[in-house]
Write a protein that holds these residues in place. Structure first.
Motif, PDB file in Angstrom:
ATOM      1  N   THR A  70       0.964  -1.171   0.016  1.00  0.00           N
ATOM      2  CA  THR A  70       0.002  -0.101   0.008  1.00  0.00           C
ATOM      3  C   THR A  70       0.986   1.144   0.150  1.00  0.00           C
ATOM      4  OG1 THR A  70      -0.334  -0.202   2.440  1.00  0.00           O
ATOM      5  CG2 THR A  70      -1.972  -1.085   1.116  1.00  0.00           C
ATOM      6  N   HIS A  71       2.055   1.104  -0.228  1.00  0.00           N
ATOM      7  CA  HIS A  71       2.867   2.335  -0.212  1.00  0.00           C
ATOM      8  C   HIS A  71       4.474   2.018  -0.562  1.00  0.00           C
ATOM      9  CE1 HIS A  71       4.015   6.393   0.431  1.00  0.00           C
ATOM     10  NE2 HIS A  71       4.946   6.054   1.347  1.00  0.00           N
ATOM     11  N   VAL A  72       4.565   2.515  -1.933  1.00  0.00           N
ATOM     12  CA  VAL A  72       5.922   2.268  -2.607  1.00  0.00           C
ATOM     13  C   VAL A  72       6.264   3.492  -3.354  1.00  0.00           C
ATOM     14  CG1 VAL A  72       5.698  -0.222  -2.835  1.00  0.00           C
ATOM     15  CG2 VAL A  72       5.114   1.323  -4.655  1.00  0.00           C
ATOM     16  N   HIS A  73       7.704   3.725  -3.630  1.00  0.00           N
ATOM     17  CA  HIS A  73       8.115   4.594  -4.582  1.00  0.00           C
ATOM     18  C   HIS A  73       8.800   4.041  -5.486  1.00  0.00           C
ATOM     19  CE1 HIS A  73       7.575   8.489  -1.872  1.00  0.00           C
ATOM     20  NE2 HIS A  73       7.465   7.366  -0.833  1.00  0.00           N
ATOM     21  N   LEU A  74       8.195   4.016  -6.378  1.00  0.00           N
ATOM     22  CA  LEU A  74       9.155   3.337  -7.855  1.00  0.00           C
ATOM     23  C   LEU A  74      10.085   4.089  -8.426  1.00  0.00           C
ATOM     24  CD1 LEU A  74       6.237   1.174  -9.471  1.00  0.00           C
ATOM     25  CD2 LEU A  74       7.783   0.302  -8.178  1.00  0.00           C
ATOM     26  N   ASP A 130       1.499   3.357  -5.711  1.00  0.00           N
ATOM     27  CA  ASP A 130       2.933   3.864  -5.725  1.00  0.00           C
ATOM     28  C   ASP A 130       2.423   5.389  -5.608  1.00  0.00           C
ATOM     29  OD1 ASP A 130       5.406   4.764  -6.701  1.00  0.00           O
ATOM     30  OD2 ASP A 130       4.631   5.611  -8.650  1.00  0.00           O
ATOM     31  N   MET A 131       3.477   6.010  -4.893  1.00  0.00           N
ATOM     32  CA  MET A 131       3.404   7.335  -4.708  1.00  0.00           C
ATOM     33  C   MET A 131       3.216   8.560  -5.707  1.00  0.00           C
ATOM     34  SD  MET A 131       2.602   8.687  -1.588  1.00  0.00           S
ATOM     35  CE  MET A 131       2.759  10.459  -2.179  1.00  0.00           C
ATOM     36  N   GLY A 132       3.885   8.025  -6.910  1.00  0.00           N
ATOM     37  CA  GLY A 132       3.685   8.806  -8.192  1.00  0.00           C
ATOM     38  C   GLY A 132       5.045   9.038  -8.670  1.00  0.00           C
ATOM     39  N   TYR A 237      -1.326  10.391   0.342  1.00  0.00           N
ATOM     40  CA  TYR A 237      -0.038  11.230   0.774  1.00  0.00           C
ATOM     41  C   TYR A 237       0.404  10.774   2.093  1.00  0.00           C
ATOM     42  CZ  TYR A 237      -3.872  13.880   3.248  1.00  0.00           C
ATOM     43  OH  TYR A 237      -4.777  14.354   3.575  1.00  0.00           O
ATOM     44  N   HIS A 238       1.795  11.280   2.183  1.00  0.00           N
ATOM     45  CA  HIS A 238       2.430  11.118   3.626  1.00  0.00           C
ATOM     46  C   HIS A 238       1.864  12.100   4.697  1.00  0.00           C
ATOM     47  CE1 HIS A 238       5.566  10.355   0.487  1.00  0.00           C
ATOM     48  NE2 HIS A 238       5.753   9.192   1.171  1.00  0.00           N
ATOM     49  N   ILE A 239       1.786  11.520   5.981  1.00  0.00           N
ATOM     50  CA  ILE A 239       1.301  12.488   6.849  1.00  0.00           C
ATOM     51  C   ILE A 239       1.720  11.937   8.134  1.00  0.00           C
ATOM     52  CG2 ILE A 239      -0.964  11.747   7.314  1.00  0.00           C
ATOM     53  CD1 ILE A 239      -0.210  15.494   6.441  1.00  0.00           C
ATOM     54  N   ALA A 274      -0.017   7.467   4.323  1.00  0.00           N
ATOM     55  CA  ALA A 274       1.338   6.731   4.517  1.00  0.00           C
ATOM     56  C   ALA A 274       1.779   7.204   5.578  1.00  0.00           C
ATOM     57  CB  ALA A 274       2.264   6.969   3.264  1.00  0.00           C
ATOM     58  N   HIS A 275       2.601   6.123   6.607  1.00  0.00           N
ATOM     59  CA  HIS A 275       3.250   6.118   7.580  1.00  0.00           C
ATOM     60  C   HIS A 275       2.207   6.398   9.020  1.00  0.00           C
ATOM     61  CE1 HIS A 275       6.747   5.848   5.576  1.00  0.00           C
ATOM     62  NE2 HIS A 275       6.787   6.809   5.022  1.00  0.00           N
ATOM     63  N   ALA A 276       1.711   7.666   9.160  1.00  0.00           N
ATOM     64  CA  ALA A 276       1.041   8.042  10.330  1.00  0.00           C
ATOM     65  C   ALA A 276       1.406   7.527  11.252  1.00  0.00           C
ATOM     66  CB  ALA A 276      -0.581   7.522   9.794  1.00  0.00           C
ATOM     67  N   SER A 328       6.165  -1.130   1.653  1.00  0.00           N
ATOM     68  CA  SER A 328       7.723  -1.270   1.831  1.00  0.00           C
ATOM     69  C   SER A 328       8.232  -0.079   1.604  1.00  0.00           C
ATOM     70  CB  SER A 328       7.934  -2.509   0.800  1.00  0.00           C
ATOM     71  OG  SER A 328       7.521  -2.328  -0.404  1.00  0.00           O
ATOM     72  N   ASP A 329       7.799   1.126   1.006  1.00  0.00           N
ATOM     73  CA  ASP A 329       7.995   2.177   0.667  1.00  0.00           C
ATOM     74  C   ASP A 329       9.257   2.260  -0.305  1.00  0.00           C
ATOM     75  OD1 ASP A 329       8.073   4.882   1.392  1.00  0.00           O
ATOM     76  OD2 ASP A 329       9.011   4.860   3.229  1.00  0.00           O
ATOM     77  N   GLY A 330      10.334   2.829  -0.192  1.00  0.00           N
ATOM     78  CA  GLY A 330      11.275   2.791  -1.220  1.00  0.00           C
ATOM     79  C   GLY A 330      12.588   2.062  -0.885  1.00  0.00           C
TER      80      GLY A 330
HETATM   81 ZN   LIG Z   1       6.607   7.362   0.961  1.00  0.00          ZN
END
Ligand SMILES: [Zn+2]
Length: 477
Positions: A70-74, A130-132, A237-239, A274-276, A328-330
């Motif tokens: 649910t959260h990656v940065h390709l 992906d975050m974009g 988004y990250h917050i 993302a994160h929270a 897994s983020d980036g």
């Molecule tokens: Zn991120």
């Protein structure tokens, strides 16, 4: 249409509503869908194969749904082990990741996406959020689609540049990264959704994604969700991604970040945060009340010292009914794009931190990695569990691998003993995309050598070998 029968699987963990664990199971795939899932005798009696069907006996294999990240940065995939590992979030983002991203060109980004998708397919991830893209999202969309993986992307957007431009940032980079205001940003994001949502027969979706936190105005946070609602898509988004961010928000606005967004009607069920990590007690209720989902990234918390085990409210979120998926983020933030690792971490982190063996555990961790992740992405009607009618996205584990010798309970073995090393096959949309140790849609040796060359060139261009890159940050304070 000819069907594929995988008969007599040793087990199948369905992640369905009853959380059924089947022994001696059979899956039947027709086109991109599962048409039958159940005990072999029942499935074979109700759906007798015809001569046109292909039948594979799968006795030494076990099946799970494909994992949903649910959260990656390709666009970060070429930055593995480049930055030092003594950075907290803000220095990591502002002084290292941003200059790195600024030098990821279009051709680099395409390679980065394919490499990330390859790592995910090899570790059983079949769908990502992906975050974009840093560049034209069409590049990300096409590169991901070519590998056969499923996922959601967008255009990584921000509209609030810092008052002083830090070392390592150029004016060109600022102009590329920051839209002049939230209205321009939202226009571009709307066009991205119109251009790319539903690409590759719906396998690739496009959302109204923004970076979030300090680099975005309140108007962009709130406007992104409203626009997404109007377009019938989601946003992420990250917050509250670290303590300092929440402290800055508290100082400047007298509010924690999520409270401030909630007060402006910014929360909703089409939003994945993302994160929270730095969340106040009452904000857990806000998330539950608005149906807002959270993408917890345990490995990033460990690497960037976010404090998930010390201040994170993830067990409370689960208790309150918040949908929590895993990210897994980036590969710089966390080190890898492997959701099996995240599943292992979340199963145990809170047991240990709070000395309570009842917290999270294998069953919840597995559901977070599968059906809960799909729910966060609003794709659970088609993904996240092994059920007839859902997409044929699944993973097969080789039970003759040392990781599975011996075992009794497949769920416990999966979460506590297994890595991606024993994955035999990964299927997406009824296609076998990883088998016999290789991703079938990618020329891996050629991709790897191109990735190495491009990664080294980006590090050079971004000046990230210099000794004076800051390891702390006071930007936006
Ligand atoms: Zn991120």
């Amino acid at each position: 249409m000819a069907r594929v029968y995988l008969t007599h699987l040793d087990w199948a963990l369905t992640a369905d509503r009853e959380d059924r664990q089947l022994r001696d199971a059979t899956l039947v795939v027709e086109g991109d869908r599962l048409v039958a899932v159940g005990p072999s005798d029942e499935v074979l009696a109700e759906h007798p194969p015809t001569r046109a069907d292909s039948i594979r006996e799968a006795r030494r294999l076990g099946a799970t749904p494909g994992f949903v990240d649910t959260h990656v940065h390709l666009s970060e995939t070429l930055s593995r082990a480049v930055f030092p590992d003594n950075l907290a979030t803000r220095a990591w983002v502002f002084h290292w990741a941003k200059p790195f991203y600024a030098h990821v060109g279009e051709a680099d980004e395409s390679v980065s996406v394919q490499l990330g998708a390859t790592e995910m397919l090899r570790s059983g991830t079949t769908c990502f959020l992906d975050m974009g893209a840093q560049n034209d999202p069409g590049i990300t969309v096409r590169a991901a689609a070519e590998t056969g993986i499923r996922g959601i992307t967008g255009r990584h957007a921000a509209d609030n540049k810092p008052t002083e431009i830090p070392r390592g940032w150029s004016q060109e980079m600022v102009d590329h990264h920051f839209f002049p205001n939230h209205e321009v940003a939202l226009d571009v994001l709307e066009q991205c959704v119109r251009d790319w949502d539903g690409y590759a027969d719906g396998r690739i979706r496009c959302w109204v994604n923004i970076e979030g936190k300090e680099p975005c105005t309140l108007e962009l946070h709130v406007g992104a969700r409203a626009l997404a609602e109007r377009l019938g898509v989601g946003t992420t988004y990250h917050i509250a991604s670290n303590v300092e961010e929440s402290e800055v928000s508290e100082r400047r606005y007298g509010r924690h970040p999520i409270t401030r967004i909630a007060e402006h009607d910014g929360l909703g069920s089409n939003l994945v945060l993302a994160h929270a990590v730095a969340v106040a007690d009452h904000e857990v209720g806000l998330l539950a009340g608005h149906g807002t989902s959270v993408a917890f990234c345990p490995a990033t918390s460990l690497k960037l010292a976010k404090g998930a085990t010390r201040i994170g409210k993830y067990p409370e979120m689960l208790e309150a009914g918040v949908t929590v998926g895993l990210g897994s983020d980036g590969v710089s933030a966390s080190g890898n794009l492997n959701l099996i690792r995240q599943m292992y971490l979340v199963a145990g982190l809170f047991k240990d931190a709070r000395v309570d063996a009842e917290l999270v555990g294998a069953r919840k961790a597995f559901r977070m990695a599968t059906i809960e992740g799909a729910r966060a992405l609003a794709w659970d009607a088609e993904l996240g569990s092994l059920e007839p009618g859902k997409k044929a996205d699944f993973v097969l584990f080789d039970l003759d691998h040392i990781e599975w010798v011996p075992f009794q309970d497949p769920l416990q073995a999966l979460v506590w003993s297994v890595t991606s090393a024993s994955i035999a096959e990964t299927w997406v949309d009824g296609r076998m995309l990883f088998a016999d140790g290789r991703v079938t849609t990618v020329d891996e040796p050629a991709l790897y050598s191109e990735a190495r060359e491009r990664a080294a060139a980006i590090v050079e261009r971004a000046g990230l070998r210099a000794a004076d890159v800051p390891v702390t940050s006071s930007l936006y304070e």
